[in-house]
Design an enzyme around this catalytic site. Structure first.
Site, short mmCIF file in Angstrom:
data_model
loop_
_atom_site.label_atom_id
_atom_site.label_comp_id
_atom_site.label_asym_id
_atom_site.label_seq_id
_atom_site.Cartn_x
_atom_site.Cartn_y
_atom_site.Cartn_z
N THR A 79 0.71 -0.81 6.41
CA THR A 79 0.89 -1.55 5.17
C THR A 79 1.11 -3.02 5.50
O THR A 79 1.43 -3.37 6.64
CB THR A 79 2.08 -1.00 4.37
OG1 THR A 79 2.15 -1.67 3.11
CG2 THR A 79 3.39 -1.20 5.11
N GLY A 80 0.93 -3.88 4.50
CA GLY A 80 1.13 -5.30 4.73
C GLY A 80 -0.16 -6.08 4.65
O GLY A 80 -1.07 -5.74 3.90
N THR A 101 0.83 -1.19 0.00
CA THR A 101 0.00 0.00 0.00
C THR A 101 0.87 1.24 0.00
O THR A 101 1.97 1.22 0.56
CB THR A 101 -0.85 0.00 1.29
OG1 THR A 101 -1.62 -1.19 1.31
CG2 THR A 101 -1.76 1.20 1.38
#
Length: 354
Positions: free
Chosen positions: A261-262, A210
């Site tokens: 993110t992730g 992202t």
């Protein structure tokens, strides 16, 4: 010796002198004590004022912008053009994340994003300003810049989130252009994936990452934006943390801003970004707050008997003093930071060591 009367008068005079002397001594001691107390109080007040002034006058690092991953470098450049000219943080984060959104070489954001298992490119995004105004879109197709649609939801509707066909209809009504987002390269990858149809996302392979961006402008106001095409070859309709306020992004203009993110499912599980902001509210630094959030993910993952090596989540955080921090589950995550010292890429600290 004198007469008895003279002796008596002398004795009375001596006693009066002694009494006056004692009174003067008590008055002197009392005056001295009060003076000492006043000096001590003045010294204490001066110390408090000095400490307060030292804290309040500590330079705040602003403007400043942070964003996730290596594509945060060009994203930060676009955001900085607005911030350096005393522009609003909200405008900066929108302009910043639009750079990777519109880049066909970036395979996890916007135009160029990999499709779901049905071959459809679906995009998610959200945005939040200093007044807690929020807008979000999820499972949006055919629109290159979902972040701008999210802002339109925020500013032009009474709602927070629009999804799927409804989000597309709204975008078209607002004048956004309908486009084919499935690039030929992505189409080839999808057809190759169909041969086995194995869904095994790997940590730090940028097919599920992202662009999240948080910024403080020259007025000390915070805003954030988050946008993604989600995990490659996901089930159609799957939505991760990125468009969810409190999970993939959260801004509290009194405290700080955070984005993630992730693996979105893991971030949603702990309402990750809201958690980090609340930890900062309790007095933790951005770095310590990010670490605590990651440790909760670690604990819950182990409680579910899942392998940590298969999971990656990273947080970046910024508080009102301009202090920042970042932490992730395992190595490999980096973020871009742009302030008056320039634009640079930083490797985040992480929990899982080899």
């Amino acid at each position: 010796m004198g007469t008895p009367v003279q002796v008596l008068m002398l004795g009375c005079s001596l006693m009066k002198f002694q009494l006056n002397n004692m009174a003067n001594r008590r008055k002197f001691l009392k005056t001295t004590a009060l003076a000492s107390a006043a000096i001590a109080l003045q010294s204490f007040q001066q110390k408090v004022e000095e400490d307060t002034i030292t804290f309040e006058d500590k330079p705040i690092k602003k403007p400043i912008v942070l964003s996730t991953w290596r594509f945060g470098i060009p994203a930060n450049e676009a955001a900085w053009e607005i911030l350096k000219n005393n522009g609003r943080a909200l405008d900066a984060v929108e302009a910043g994340v639009k750079i990777p959104e519109g880049d066909p070489t970036e395979r996890s954001v916007g135009y160029g994003g990999r499709p779901d298992r049905d071959g459809r490119v679906t995009l998610d995004a959200c945005i939040m300003d200093e007044f807690s105004n929020i807008g979000s879109v999820a499972c949006l197709e055919h629109i290159k810049h979902p972040i701008s649609v999210a802002r339109a939801v925020m500013e032009k509707t009474p709602h927070v989130m629009l999804v799927g066909e409804g989000a597309l209809q709204f975008a078209l009504q607002q004048g956004f252009k309908k486009e084919n987002l499935l690039l030929e390269e992505s189409k080839k990858e999808w057809k190759e994936w169909l041969k086995k149809s194995e869904y095994q996302p790997k940590a730090n392979i940028e097919n599920h990452d992202t662009i999240g961006m948080i910024a403080m402008d020259s007025n000390g106001n915070l805003s954030g934006a988050c946008t993604t095409s989600g995990m490659a070859f996901k089930m159609h309709g799957r939505v991760g943390d990125s468009p969810i306020i409190g999970a993939g992004l959260y801004v509290d203009n009194e405290i700080g801003a955070v984005t993630a993110t992730g693996h979105g499912e893991e971030v949603i599980r702990i309402s990750g970004c809201h958690l980090v902001v609340e930890l900062m509210r309790q007095g933790l630094s951005p770095q310590k707050a990010c670490e605590e959030a990651v440790m909760r993910i670690v604990k819950l993952t182990r409680n579910r008997n899942k392998e940590l090596k298969d999971i990656q989540v990273g947080f970046i955080a910024l508080n009102k003093k301009g202090e920042h921090g970042s932490y992730c589950v395992q190595g490999g995550f980096n973020y871009a930071l742009y302030d008056n010292a320039g634009n640079r890429l930083i490797d985040a600290e992480y929990y899982l060591k080899e």
